[in-house]
Scaffold this motif. Structure first.
Motif, PDB file in Angstrom:
ATOM      1  N   THR A 132     -76.408  30.917  -1.451  1.00 16.22           N
ATOM      2  CA  THR A 132     -77.274  30.766  -2.553  1.00 16.22           C
ATOM      3  C   THR A 132     -76.535  30.623  -4.137  1.00 16.22           C
ATOM      4  N   VAL A 133     -77.498  29.459  -4.404  1.00 15.81           N
ATOM      5  CA  VAL A 133     -77.107  29.218  -6.294  1.00 15.81           C
ATOM      6  C   VAL A 133     -76.918  30.301  -7.014  1.00 15.81           C
ATOM      7  N   GLU A 134     -78.152  30.995  -7.126  1.00 16.46           N
ATOM      8  CA  GLU A 134     -77.700  32.387  -7.958  1.00 16.46           C
ATOM      9  C   GLU A 134     -76.695  32.767  -7.941  1.00 16.46           C
ATOM     10  N   LYS A 135     -75.435  33.216  -6.669  1.00 17.00           N
ATOM     11  CA  LYS A 135     -74.710  33.632  -6.490  1.00 17.00           C
ATOM     12  C   LYS A 135     -73.356  32.769  -7.050  1.00 17.00           C
ATOM     13  N   PHE A 136     -73.132  31.420  -7.607  1.00 13.99           N
ATOM     14  CA  PHE A 136     -72.482  30.628  -7.127  1.00 13.99           C
ATOM     15  C   PHE A 136     -71.742  31.058  -8.681  1.00 13.99           C
ATOM     16  N   HIS A 137     -70.182  30.492  -8.291  1.00 16.44           N
ATOM     17  CA  HIS A 137     -69.560  30.583  -9.756  1.00 16.44           C
ATOM     18  C   HIS A 137     -68.411  29.637  -9.339  1.00 16.44           C
ATOM     19  N   GLY A 138     -68.806  28.287  -9.947  1.00 19.77           N
ATOM     20  CA  GLY A 138     -67.698  27.205  -9.821  1.00 19.77           C
ATOM     21  C   GLY A 138     -66.329  27.084 -11.181  1.00 19.77           C
ATOM     22  N   GLN A 139     -65.311  26.739 -10.497  1.00 22.40           N
ATOM     23  CA  GLN A 139     -63.689  27.085 -11.278  1.00 22.40           C
ATOM     24  C   GLN A 139     -63.548  25.952 -10.694  1.00 22.40           C
ATOM     25  N   THR A 140     -62.458  25.044 -12.132  1.00 18.93           N
ATOM     26  CA  THR A 140     -61.355  24.199 -12.040  1.00 18.93           C
ATOM     27  C   THR A 140     -60.357  24.685 -11.273  1.00 18.93           C
ATOM     28  N   THR A 141     -59.749  23.724 -10.384  1.00 15.95           N
ATOM     29  CA  THR A 141     -58.415  23.827  -9.297  1.00 15.95           C
ATOM     30  C   THR A 141     -57.528  24.590 -10.639  1.00 15.95           C
ATOM     31  N   PRO A 142     -56.513  26.112 -10.048  1.00 17.49           N
ATOM     32  CA  PRO A 142     -56.100  26.349 -10.318  1.00 17.49           C
ATOM     33  C   PRO A 142     -54.257  25.978 -11.270  1.00 17.49           C
ATOM     34  N   GLY A 143     -54.181  25.642 -12.167  1.00 17.16           N
ATOM     35  CA  GLY A 143     -53.335  25.049 -12.269  1.00 17.16           C
ATOM     36  C   GLY A 143     -53.087  23.477 -12.443  1.00 17.16           C
ATOM     37  N   LEU A 144     -54.502  23.158 -13.205  1.00 18.53           N
ATOM     38  CA  LEU A 144     -54.883  22.040 -13.615  1.00 18.53           C
ATOM     39  C   LEU A 144     -55.890  21.785 -14.189  1.00 18.53           C
ATOM     40  N   PRO A 145     -55.667  21.632 -15.420  1.00 18.95           N
ATOM     41  CA  PRO A 145     -56.550  21.250 -16.642  1.00 18.95           C
ATOM     42  C   PRO A 145     -58.217  20.476 -16.248  1.00 18.95           C
ATOM     43  N   GLN A 146     -59.374  20.539 -16.717  1.00 20.21           N
ATOM     44  CA  GLN A 146     -59.964  19.974 -16.671  1.00 20.21           C
ATOM     45  C   GLN A 146     -59.863  18.194 -17.747  1.00 20.21           C
ATOM     46  N   VAL A 147     -59.766  17.620 -17.502  1.00 23.21           N
ATOM     47  CA  VAL A 147     -59.018  15.518 -17.987  1.00 23.21           C
ATOM     48  C   VAL A 147     -60.205  15.493 -17.667  1.00 23.21           C
ATOM     49  N   ASN A 148     -59.906  14.568 -19.064  1.00 22.61           N
ATOM     50  CA  ASN A 148     -60.953  13.514 -19.985  1.00 22.61           C
ATOM     51  C   ASN A 148     -60.820  12.042 -19.932  1.00 22.61           C
ATOM     52  N   LEU A 149     -61.587  11.779 -19.087  1.00 23.71           N
ATOM     53  CA  LEU A 149     -61.153  10.385 -18.451  1.00 23.71           C
ATOM     54  C   LEU A 149     -61.579   8.945 -19.718  1.00 23.71           C
ATOM     55  N   LEU A 150     -61.081   8.661 -20.140  1.00 24.33           N
ATOM     56  CA  LEU A 150     -61.660   7.435 -21.623  1.00 24.33           C
ATOM     57  C   LEU A 150     -61.489   6.391 -20.565  1.00 24.33           C
ATOM     58  N   SER A 151     -61.964   5.163 -21.125  1.00 23.95           N
ATOM     59  CA  SER A 151     -62.094   4.027 -20.126  1.00 23.95           C
ATOM     60  C   SER A 151     -61.263   3.536 -20.528  1.00 23.95           C
ATOM     61  N   HIS A 152     -60.038   3.178 -21.522  1.00 22.25           N
ATOM     62  CA  HIS A 152     -58.375   2.543 -21.474  1.00 22.25           C
ATOM     63  C   HIS A 152     -57.507   3.466 -20.918  1.00 22.25           C
ATOM     64  N   TYR A 153     -58.362   4.258 -19.875  1.00 23.82           N
ATOM     65  CA  TYR A 153     -57.281   5.183 -18.968  1.00 23.82           C
ATOM     66  C   TYR A 153     -57.221   4.248 -17.532  1.00 23.82           C
ATOM     67  N   ILE A 154     -57.741   3.734 -17.099  1.00 22.83           N
ATOM     68  CA  ILE A 154     -57.863   3.419 -16.088  1.00 22.83           C
ATOM     69  C   ILE A 154     -57.579   1.859 -16.413  1.00 22.83           C
ATOM     70  N   ASP A 155     -56.466   1.137 -15.612  1.00 26.87           N
ATOM     71  CA  ASP A 155     -55.876  -0.300 -15.167  1.00 26.87           C
ATOM     72  C   ASP A 155     -57.391  -0.846 -14.349  1.00 26.87           C
ATOM     73  N   GLY A 156     -58.075  -1.761 -15.611  1.00 29.65           N
ATOM     74  CA  GLY A 156     -59.317  -2.413 -15.219  1.00 29.65           C
ATOM     75  C   GLY A 156     -59.239  -3.272 -14.194  1.00 29.65           C
ATOM     76  N   PRO A 157     -57.973  -4.415 -14.059  1.00 34.16           N
ATOM     77  CA  PRO A 157     -57.753  -4.991 -13.108  1.00 34.16           C
ATOM     78  C   PRO A 157     -57.729  -5.197 -11.358  1.00 34.16           C
ATOM     79  N   ILE A 158     -56.560  -3.948 -11.949  1.00 36.60           N
ATOM     80  CA  ILE A 158     -56.755  -2.835 -10.123  1.00 36.60           C
ATOM     81  C   ILE A 158     -58.154  -2.111  -9.983  1.00 36.60           C
ATOM     82  N   PHE A 159     -58.747  -1.793 -10.889  1.00 36.17           N
ATOM     83  CA  PHE A 159     -59.833  -1.416  -9.904  1.00 36.17           C
ATOM     84  C   PHE A 159     -60.535  -2.349  -9.834  1.00 36.17           C
ATOM     85  N   ASP A 160     -61.334  -3.406 -10.713  1.00 33.66           N
ATOM     86  CA  ASP A 160     -61.752  -4.662 -10.539  1.00 33.66           C
ATOM     87  C   ASP A 160     -61.758  -5.140  -8.789  1.00 33.66           C
TER      88      ASP A 160
END
Length: 238
Positions: A132-160
């Protein structure tokens, strides 16, 4: 995707990774209140609130795009395009903690709201479960921070280019040999881009990842031949 935060949508009109505050996610949550509850119940290991990113798929998208392999291929395309660029930044600018450099940043969370909109479900090679949702407590992966993905972090030509090939591969049918081989290789590269271990990682852990990179490139370099195809080579055939 609790380890990833995005400033703006990343993807195409058919499939994208977006913020939980994206109007399309909010519209869905208004119809399924448990989705809103689920998204709000994520924290880090110290109970600090965080907001996960969400993968969305357009209602009218081709049915092939809904296949698990297609969704994983899309995730691999973003991860590869970002981590390759991140490694380049690491070499040229130093550091490495501000941009994604490990593929676990792009992991899908094990638990997700089921089709009934009431229960959470999980299905992995190791387990199947409901809760059930009421029992849920989600977490990030231990040892890995949440990373902010900005558009210029992506290699545009490769991705396209990879997304162009993604559309050809998964919009219907088996796709060409070249496109199937590309996404097999990206799947292998995904494993090669994992962290080499936790606090105990060592020389041999890094070496194992290097061998996966070699295999990823070999699977792209060799083309299927009906007259010369070793039976133990996974790159032959479909």
């Amino acid at each position: 995707m609790p380890n990833l935060s995005v400033e703006e949508a990343v993807g195409t009109d058919d499939i994208a990774i977006v913020r939980a505050s994206d109007p399309r996610v909010i519209a869905k949550a208004e119809k399924e209140p448990n989705l809103a509850k689920f998204v709000r119940r994520f924290t880090d290991a110290f109970s600090e609130k965080l907001t996960p990113s969400v993968l969305i798929l357009r209602d009218g998208a081709p049915s092939g795009f809904r296949d698990v392999s297609a969704i994983a291929g899309f995730r691999d395309a973003i991860a590869f395009s970002t981590i390759v660029a991140g490694r380049a930044l690491h070499v040229t600018k130093g550091g490495g903690f501000g941009y994604p450099t490990w593929v676990e940043t792009f992991d899908f969370y094990t638990w997700m709201l089921g089709r009934d909109g009431e229960h959470l479900i999980a299905q992995t090679p190791a387990m199947m479960g409901t809760h059930t949702v009421e029992k849920f407590h989600g977490q990030t992966t231990p040892g890995l921070p949440q990373v902010n993905l900005l558009s210029h972090y992506i290699d545009g030509p490769i991705f396209d280019e990879v997304m162009r090939r993604w559309t050809l591969r998964f919009r219907g049918g088996e796709g060409s040999w070249e496109d199937r081989a590309l996404f097999r290789s990206l799947n292998m590269a995904h494993a090669a881009m994992m962290m080499p271990g936790g606090v105990e990682y060592g020389f041999y852990d890094v070496g194992r990842l290097l061998t996966l990179w070699i295999f990823a490139f070999e699977r792209r370099a060799r083309r299927h031949s009906s007259t010369n195809c070793p039976t133990n080579w996974m790159g032959c055939g479909s």
